[in-house]
Design an enzyme around this catalytic site. Structure first.
Site, PDB file in Angstrom:
ATOM      1  N   SER A   1       0.844  -1.184   0.000  1.00  0.00           N
ATOM      2  CA  SER A   1       0.000   0.000   0.000  1.00  0.00           C
ATOM      3  C   SER A   1       0.885   1.241   0.000  1.00  0.00           C
ATOM      4  CB  SER A   1      -0.929   0.016   1.221  1.00  0.00           C
ATOM      5  OG  SER A   1      -1.824   1.097   1.166  1.00  0.00           O
TER       6      SER A   1
ATOM      7  N   GLU B   1     -10.349   0.328   3.735  1.00  0.00           N
ATOM      8  CA  GLU B   1     -10.192   1.549   2.933  1.00  0.00           C
ATOM      9  C   GLU B   1     -11.513   1.923   2.249  1.00  0.00           C
ATOM     10  OE1 GLU B   1      -6.762   1.272   0.152  1.00  0.00           O
ATOM     11  OE2 GLU B   1      -8.209   1.890  -1.362  1.00  0.00           O
TER      12      GLU B   1
ATOM     13  N   LYS C   1      -3.548  -7.532   3.111  1.00  0.00           N
ATOM     14  CA  LYS C   1      -3.735  -6.418   2.184  1.00  0.00           C
ATOM     15  C   LYS C   1      -5.188  -6.334   1.706  1.00  0.00           C
ATOM     16  CE  LYS C   1      -2.509  -3.098  -0.683  1.00  0.00           C
ATOM     17  NZ  LYS C   1      -3.408  -3.146  -1.809  1.00  0.00           N
TER      18      LYS C   1
ATOM     19  N   HIS D   1      -7.120  -4.768   4.405  1.00  0.00           N
ATOM     20  CA  HIS D   1      -6.741  -3.354   4.379  1.00  0.00           C
ATOM     21  C   HIS D   1      -7.585  -2.593   3.352  1.00  0.00           C
ATOM     22  CE1 HIS D   1      -4.504  -0.071   2.410  1.00  0.00           C
ATOM     23  NE2 HIS D   1      -4.016   0.196   3.599  1.00  0.00           N
ATOM     24  N   ASN D   2      -7.705  -3.143   2.178  1.00  0.00           N
ATOM     25  CA  ASN D   2      -8.464  -2.444   1.144  1.00  0.00           C
ATOM     26  C   ASN D   2      -9.964  -2.441   1.458  1.00  0.00           C
ATOM     27  OD1 ASN D   2      -5.919  -2.506  -0.074  1.00  0.00           O
ATOM     28  ND2 ASN D   2      -6.830  -2.506  -2.121  1.00  0.00           N
TER      29      ASN D   2
END
Lengths: 307, 307, 307, 307
Positions: free
Chosen positions: C123, C182, C175, C178-179
């Site tokens: 990221s 987000e 990840k 994480h997205n």
């Protein structure tokens, strides 16, 4: 017509009864011999099969075999049917709750051997025996033609309750979406009733309201009817847990929404509230409380004062 | 400048300290005499007031009074200030968590007597004393001009942390939306961390991940920083309840979304998941289970097997 | 250390620059020869490879190869690397946006040939070159040890921005979440700003508010910083479409939530509002309007009066 | 029994017809003289009133007056009724779509003058004339006793369709929740049909499916019946806009959920998707796109390429 039914659980057993009552000849088979024997004893037009070879021997080509087993056993049942002698031109129907993509794969595999396949979604639950089922079937025209007389008997309202909705896969796809909608409707009712129950100042009678609504209101529906029946027995539903299970189709519906990029917020939330109902000490809540304690000012309830 | 602070709780007390540290003279008052005395003892530029008359007597016109009390006491505090001698040309600032519509009403009522009013939303929590607050203030230019030097001291980053965002009401409106967003962000993090914690096969270290993300990732934020601090102390947050409280602004945000007809699904769901966290035996779940039992086939967990 | 980078697009190219600036030797390769040549011209420690054989020849065992290609080309790139001579003991890192399940499969397949594999979620976007990336990597300890010096250079804050989060698959899993977070954070901000913009009576300045919040408020974050930058240029964002794309990780996050039975209402809704943004004439709305016309009393806007 | 009806729009007019058909005497009044004259011409037992005084003069104590006007005119109608001579012991029923809190206020105000008040929620739409309405009424026993004969006629199924659900306010409260549930159910169907329509590979027939489901499936309901009727005329619903209006009760339901702290995610989302349907260029989407452009890598569709 004559057909075989594999799987004589509540759904399969009831379907045999309805078929026999409608004048069809049924060869009944289950890994447990008891239900087949009972059905054969009850109906002249039902015979029990000892095994799949026996079952197939009792049918003449083109053979029609309805598979009504838990979805994890469909593949092994189809494999056993091939071993037992199903031939080109015969028809296998999967009437359970399979994922439509599995149906598409099965249809392709069977087509390579000339065997017809149809996937049939079935709604109606334990009421289907008396009132008839709602059946959504996918497959080639030739396949549907072979099974149509039985579908007309199984369906409600003189056959209005079944439809050939598309190619192989379409039957379970439509049933999947049906169940997704069902989740949304159930959650909508659940939220509304919870809101009314929480309005202490009005001391509302849940059963009374469910009945009033059932007569002429916009939300009248079979689900509301069932809700009224339950509330009639126990207005607080105190014997029931609030832990909500799910049986897969709701998940598949949301996955499909993601695959197609089509928003389904209500169907999705209905599913996720079922997940939420199973959590007793959610880490998500602790994370929120950790932040609230961190930026300050918010006293956080320690775990020991939780109730 | 010289101003009075009413309400010396954690927020008000810290603000007095920051103002005194920034060279301002503060008359400090609270219904409890102790915190005012302590502040006066600590800072030469702080004096404690015995009552509101005393407080007003220590100010010269145009007087500036910052009210930092729980929102249910704002109206009575303003009434008491009028009784105690506030005059046309003076300024009252409500710095608490009031609904912006109350601010608009108060502004109108005070304007009839020529008294200026400003509503100031304050974010920053217990860290504001050290790092400075983020302040959103609404009111007429003349009002903001009177309080501007204090705002510059209170705000973070040499005064960059405050803004005159609009007329009376706008300050608390912007703070309300701020908190609505805060709810959404907190719930987003909470869901993500819960999902990672549930992924047993990877045995993920929540604290480690919070720190890696804090360095250069798209989700880096103060809330993530606070989460990392909490996880550093206890990776399972086992001492925290999952019962999530709320303090009103999130509710007002959703009400505003409904008034304006603007969709806020994420802010709304973040709030409603807080409500859900407080339910231990949800009637909604029982209703769903009653329906599932009704149409059949679904065994319902009786209440006694709930865990 | 010395390593190869395959894929010299914006992300891969920037990573080569940061690695070279950190004292590492990089063999750069892309199907397009131009970016490799340009990097070799700019940095003494970068050499361009003509093809994969040439690239491998420039490395000595154990070779370390970082693959930074679109996820649909990862499998073919790995196959080509095997053909080109990668050997037991070498390490391949997938640094793109792959689904973690693909990483697990790749790890198993490569392990059969003794080749090490690591999956690294990255990221930081276009800011990574300057500020360093946030890197989450999964793999065996031996694999991570080989690449650790490069990770320390790539990461932000003297290496604090990377973490070995678990076995193969864990990197892209973290990840992915994480997205998902987000998406939730972005939608939370988006809803809040839309609500403020719709409040005509306050005529709020979106840019001003984004800056005030960035100094000391609870919602301060990198995403808010970026929002402020955009609003500084155009407070109405009039040049931007409201059509929201998505790049896959948000979908995978929701699919994972369904697989694990963990509720993620906010992450899910954030994704589904992206889907909704792409609809210009939604059938769902027509269905609702058909019902409203059916039970009566509700005049339905015909399609011609739509604007 | 004899009663007066104020407001002879579609709902009020149909109710007069059903009351007259059921053997009741009705004094009909509307600000527009035409519908009253038409009803009086059609039914011997209906007389038209020239004004409220005339209407009251045609009734004998205790007078029963059913108010069926848009909710914004209920207060002025009640005031006019008091001016026109309503007396202690008379009964006013508000049968429109009022907020239940207004009903509680009106009940209190009228009680001070000894006038009875009842609030009646009415569902059934344009089909009520033929099939009977579903009626939820709140008020004191004495009030309900006065109007009961008329309710039995208005309701469906020999009077099963009405219920005295609680004190004043409870009638509109229950109707409000009914409509909230209705929103959720409609959105559930809408999402499901949209998902099926988007599945191009199956080329599904929306009308056929709606009919199959209506016979024996779990989602069978009046709303599905209406959907099938609409799809029968136009399978694409191409003449309908996707712009979804709302009439207030859905908003009140969500506000109530917030007041009570009861989660209603599905009801809330159903409402918010209506809001979303009205946006043609949502600022929220632009904010998300501004962030995506900011952290990089994501090409943002400029506004000119929007379609």
């Amino acid at each position: 017509m004559k057909l075989a039914m594999i799987g004589l659980g509540r759904m399969g057993g009831n379907m045999v009864k309805r078929l026999a009552g409608g004048g069809h000849d049924v060869v009944a088979y289950d890994v447990d011999a008891a239900p087949g024997a009972a059905l054969a004893a009850e109906f002249d037009s039902v015979s029990a099969a000892n095994d799949l070879q026996d079952m197939i021997a009792q049918l003449s080509a083109p053979r029609v075999v309805w598979v009504m087993v838990p979805h994890q056993f469909v593949d092994s049942t189809i494999a056993a049917l091939l071993d037992a002698g199903m031939e080109a031109g015969d028809l296998i129907i999967d009437g359970g709750n399979s994922n439509y993509k599995d149906g598409q794969r099965r249809g392709c595999e069977l087509a390579e051997q000339g065997i017809l396949f149809a996937d049939c979604g079935t709604s109606g639950g334990v009421w289907g025996l008396k009132n008839g089922y709602s059946l959504m079937i996918g497959g080639a025209d030739a396949a549907i033609a072979l099974i149509a007389p039985a579908l007309t008997t199984l369906a409600s309202n003189d056959g209005k309750g079944w439809g050939h909705v598309g190619p192989v896969g379409a039957g379970h796809f439509v049933k999947m979406v049906h169940n997704g909608i069902e989740y949304g409707m159930m959650q909508a009712f659940a939220e509304g009733f919870e809101l009314m129950k929480a309005k202490d100042e009005f001391d509302l009678d849940m059963h009374q309201i469910s009945r009033v609504w059932q007569h002429g209101s916009v939300v009248s529906s079979w689900l509301l009817d069932l809700t009224g029946d339950a509330l009639e027995q126990d207005g607080d539903l105190s014997s029931l847990s609030d832990w909500m299970d799910d049986s897969g189709e709701g998940r598949w519906t949301v996955n499909e929404s993601i695959d197609l990029g089509i928003p389904t917020p209500v169907l999705t939330l209905a599913l996720q509230m079922r997940f939420r109902s199973r959590e007793k000490d959610a880490f998500a809540g602790k994370i929120v409380n950790a932040m609230r304690a961190g930026f300050g000012g918010h006293p956080i309830r320690p775990v020991s004062q939780d109730e």
